[in-house]
Design a protein around this motif. Structure first.
Motif, PDB file in Angstrom:
ATOM      1  N   ALA A 145      12.190  -8.092 -10.419  1.00  0.00           N
ATOM      2  CA  ALA A 145      12.545  -9.413 -10.936  1.00  0.00           C
ATOM      3  C   ALA A 145      14.047  -9.555 -11.127  1.00  0.00           C
ATOM      4  N   ALA A 146      14.699  -8.462 -11.568  1.00  0.00           N
ATOM      5  CA  ALA A 146      16.151  -8.514 -11.777  1.00  0.00           C
ATOM      6  C   ALA A 146      16.885  -8.752 -10.462  1.00  0.00           C
ATOM      7  N   GLY A 147      16.267  -8.340  -9.365  1.00  0.00           N
ATOM      8  CA  GLY A 147      16.868  -8.554  -8.055  1.00  0.00           C
ATOM      9  C   GLY A 147      16.463  -9.873  -7.425  1.00  0.00           C
ATOM     10  N   GLY A 148      15.733 -10.687  -8.176  1.00  0.00           N
ATOM     11  CA  GLY A 148      15.347 -11.996  -7.679  1.00  0.00           C
ATOM     12  C   GLY A 148      14.082 -12.002  -6.837  1.00  0.00           C
ATOM     13  N   GLY A 149      13.336 -10.915  -6.836  1.00  0.00           N
ATOM     14  CA  GLY A 149      12.121 -10.857  -6.021  1.00  0.00           C
ATOM     15  C   GLY A 149      10.891 -10.586  -6.859  1.00  0.00           C
ATOM     16  N   ASN A 150       9.764 -10.437  -6.186  1.00  0.00           N
ATOM     17  CA  ASN A 150       8.517 -10.128  -6.902  1.00  0.00           C
ATOM     18  C   ASN A 150       7.698  -9.068  -6.177  1.00  0.00           C
ATOM     19  N   ALA A 151       8.337  -8.350  -5.244  1.00  0.00           N
ATOM     20  CA  ALA A 151       7.638  -7.321  -4.472  1.00  0.00           C
ATOM     21  C   ALA A 151       8.157  -5.941  -4.853  1.00  0.00           C
ATOM     22  N   VAL A 152       7.243  -5.032  -5.197  1.00  0.00           N
ATOM     23  CA  VAL A 152       7.600  -3.646  -5.470  1.00  0.00           C
ATOM     24  C   VAL A 152       7.490  -2.873  -4.168  1.00  0.00           C
ATOM     25  N   THR A 153       8.580  -2.272  -3.748  1.00  0.00           N
ATOM     26  CA  THR A 153       8.631  -1.578  -2.457  1.00  0.00           C
ATOM     27  C   THR A 153       8.671  -0.071  -2.657  1.00  0.00           C
ATOM     28  N   VAL A 154       8.423   0.649  -1.582  1.00  0.00           N
ATOM     29  CA  VAL A 154       8.465   2.110  -1.652  1.00  0.00           C
ATOM     30  C   VAL A 154       9.874   2.599  -1.959  1.00  0.00           C
ATOM     31  N   GLU A 155      10.890   1.854  -1.523  1.00  0.00           N
ATOM     32  CA  GLU A 155      12.276   2.226  -1.832  1.00  0.00           C
ATOM     33  C   GLU A 155      12.531   2.158  -3.339  1.00  0.00           C
ATOM     34  N   MET A 156      11.959   1.152  -3.989  1.00  0.00           N
ATOM     35  CA  MET A 156      12.104   1.043  -5.445  1.00  0.00           C
ATOM     36  C   MET A 156      11.418   2.212  -6.140  1.00  0.00           C
ATOM     37  N   GLY A 170       0.790  -1.221   0.000  1.00  0.00           N
ATOM     38  CA  GLY A 170       0.000   0.000   0.000  1.00  0.00           C
ATOM     39  C   GLY A 170       0.820   1.268   0.000  1.00  0.00           C
ATOM     40  N   LYS A 171       1.903   1.270   0.767  1.00  0.00           N
ATOM     41  CA  LYS A 171       2.728   2.473   0.856  1.00  0.00           C
ATOM     42  C   LYS A 171       3.400   2.776  -0.477  1.00  0.00           C
ATOM     43  N   ALA A 172       3.913   1.742  -1.122  1.00  0.00           N
ATOM     44  CA  ALA A 172       4.556   1.927  -2.422  1.00  0.00           C
ATOM     45  C   ALA A 172       3.531   2.386  -3.458  1.00  0.00           C
ATOM     46  N   LEU A 173       2.333   1.834  -3.390  1.00  0.00           N
ATOM     47  CA  LEU A 173       1.283   2.216  -4.334  1.00  0.00           C
ATOM     48  C   LEU A 173       0.933   3.691  -4.165  1.00  0.00           C
ATOM     49  N   ARG A 174       0.764   4.132  -2.928  1.00  0.00           N
ATOM     50  CA  ARG A 174       0.404   5.532  -2.686  1.00  0.00           C
ATOM     51  C   ARG A 174       1.515   6.468  -3.152  1.00  0.00           C
ATOM     52  N   LEU A 195       1.169   5.086 -15.481  1.00  0.00           N
ATOM     53  CA  LEU A 195       1.131   4.029 -14.473  1.00  0.00           C
ATOM     54  C   LEU A 195       1.495   2.676 -15.087  1.00  0.00           C
ATOM     55  N   TYR A 196       1.052   2.445 -16.305  1.00  0.00           N
ATOM     56  CA  TYR A 196       1.397   1.200 -17.006  1.00  0.00           C
ATOM     57  C   TYR A 196       2.907   1.074 -17.190  1.00  0.00           C
ATOM     58  N   HIS A 197       3.537   2.135 -17.719  1.00  0.00           N
ATOM     59  CA  HIS A 197       4.980   2.087 -17.978  1.00  0.00           C
ATOM     60  C   HIS A 197       5.785   2.006 -16.676  1.00  0.00           C
ATOM     61  N   GLU A 198       5.373   2.790 -15.675  1.00  0.00           N
ATOM     62  CA  GLU A 198       6.125   2.786 -14.415  1.00  0.00           C
ATOM     63  C   GLU A 198       5.969   1.449 -13.690  1.00  0.00           C
ATOM     64  N   SER A 199       4.785   0.861 -13.754  1.00  0.00           N
ATOM     65  CA  SER A 199       4.574  -0.447 -13.122  1.00  0.00           C
ATOM     66  C   SER A 199       5.459  -1.503 -13.774  1.00  0.00           C
ATOM     67  N   ALA A 200       5.526  -1.474 -15.101  1.00  0.00           N
ATOM     68  CA  ALA A 200       6.370  -2.440 -15.814  1.00  0.00           C
ATOM     69  C   ALA A 200       7.838  -2.265 -15.437  1.00  0.00           C
ATOM     70  N   LYS A 201       8.275  -1.016 -15.335  1.00  0.00           N
ATOM     71  CA  LYS A 201       9.669  -0.734 -14.983  1.00  0.00           C
ATOM     72  C   LYS A 201       9.985  -1.229 -13.574  1.00  0.00           C
ATOM     73  N   LEU A 202       9.090  -0.971 -12.644  1.00  0.00           N
ATOM     74  CA  LEU A 202       9.307  -1.396 -11.258  1.00  0.00           C
ATOM     75  C   LEU A 202       9.334  -2.917 -11.140  1.00  0.00           C
ATOM     76  N   CYS A 203       8.447  -3.580 -11.868  1.00  0.00           N
ATOM     77  CA  CYS A 203       8.408  -5.044 -11.811  1.00  0.00           C
ATOM     78  C   CYS A 203       9.661  -5.659 -12.427  1.00  0.00           C
ATOM     79  N   ALA A 204      10.132  -5.075 -13.505  1.00  0.00           N
ATOM     80  CA  ALA A 204      11.364  -5.574 -14.123  1.00  0.00           C
ATOM     81  C   ALA A 204      12.542  -5.431 -13.163  1.00  0.00           C
ATOM     82  N   TYR A 205      12.565  -4.332 -12.433  1.00  0.00           N
ATOM     83  CA  TYR A 205      13.634  -4.096 -11.462  1.00  0.00           C
ATOM     84  C   TYR A 205      13.552  -5.111 -10.317  1.00  0.00           C
TER      85      TYR A 205
END
Length: 325
Positions: free
Chosen positions: A176-187, A147-151, A164-174
């Motif tokens: 995944a590149a780090g071996g995870g599947n969670a988008v955080t507020v730090e990202m 929720g915090k990252a989304l806000r 939002l589409y482009h930024e979401s894709a960029k965050l998810c790619a980042y």
């Protein structure tokens, strides 16, 4: 059969248009020889008539997409109405308009089409629809977002679905590149550039100041930072819509930035900046630039290899207008 797809949220409306086309290709016409796409900028009514009344080639049905024709002159709309009244049952028509229903509220042809079974309008995202859209986009990449990252993402980017589409894709790619599947507020803080809107305002300032060269340099800076041409277009559309809203309120005597911000549902800081910019342009000029942006978006999606030239041409045209209220 008729479909009408419209709305200011052009990401979701064009996605719907693509889905209709792909469904037709998958179920009716794998060859693609019975799909005809016409837009009013490049095609006339004779071509429309030819497409509507032609017999499908080795298939039971044909699909004709008509973009922008509901904004044609009244005489042309009357002719379109007459044509669709006698078209063969083998022709499926999809009308597409990158504007909301309010832009056609007094139009007889639009009213007729809206009463059909297959009509869908895509209004700008708001409220919980924004959250749902982001979670759907992130989920489509096999990721999740707290929720915090989304806000924070919404605070930086706004509610424009293209961005939002482009930024979401960029965050998810980042992620995944780090071996995870969670988008955080730090990202979000690391990857989403909230200064992009500042650059867009600077671009518009250069345009209205008659400095196309400076505007072109600002565009290049945005591209170097990783922003795509369509993202730039989406940001420009959002800012021009804000300028139109501000200019309209100013014309009606509203001069307090906090009151303008409240009425438009934005923060008072961008509202104040928009007030400064809107003083140099008439409402008519801003609406003309909005039409330019809609046409530019269409060209960016259909004319490969010319995106930078199209954007620079827009900058030059905007700078040359400089219509002062």
């Amino acid at each position: 059969m008729f479909f009408i797809v419209c709305g200011e949220d052009t990401f979701r409306s064009r996605r719907k248009l693509t889905a209709l086309r792909e469904h037709f290709l998958n179920t009716r016409d794998a060859s693609g020889m019975n799909v005809v796409r016409l837009n009013r900028k490049d095609h006339g009514l004779d071509e429309v008539a030819g497409a509507l009344f032609a017999t499908p080639f080795l298939a039971e049905k044909k699909l004709v997409e008509l973009e922008g024709f509901l904004k044609a002159p009244k005489a042309d709309r009357e002719r379109i109405k007459e044509m669709i009244g006698r078209k063969p049952e083998t022709t499926i028509i999809v009308f597409y308009e990158p504007e909301g229903a309010d832009a056609f509220k007094d139009d007889e042809l639009f009213g007729l089409l809206r009463r059909q079974k297959y009509s869908e309008e895509f209004q700008p995202l708001s409220g919980m629809k924004v959250d749902r859209f982001i979670r759907e986009q992130v989920g489509s990449h096999g990721c999740r977002i707290d929720g915090k990252a989304l806000r924070e993402l919404v605070a930086l980017v706004g509610t424009d679905s293209w961005l939002l589409y482009h930024e979401s894709a960029k965050l998810c790619a980042y992620a995944a590149a780090g071996g995870g599947n969670a988008v955080t507020v730090e990202m979000v803080h690391e990857l989403v550039n909230g200064e992009q809107d500042e650059s867009v305002f600077a671009f518009l300032d250069a345009c209205t100041g008659g400095q196309p060269g400076q505007a072109a340099r600002i565009l290049e800076g945005l591209f170097r930072s990783g922003v795509s041409e369509l993202q730039v277009t989406a940001m420009l559309q959002r800012q021009v819509r804000l300028l139109i809203g501000v200019r309209d309120l100013m014309n009606r005597g509203v001069r307090n930035k906090h009151e303008i911000a409240k009425r438009l549902g934005v923060h008072h800081f961008p509202a104040g900046k928009a007030m400064v910019a809107a003083r140099t342009l008439s409402l008519e000029a801003l609406r003309d630039r909005q039409e330019d942006l809609l046409e530019m978006e269409r060209r960016l999606k259909t004319e490969s290899g010319r995106s930078r030239a199209i954007l620079n041409a827009f900058a030059a045209r905007f700078a040359a207008s400089r219509i002062v209220a």
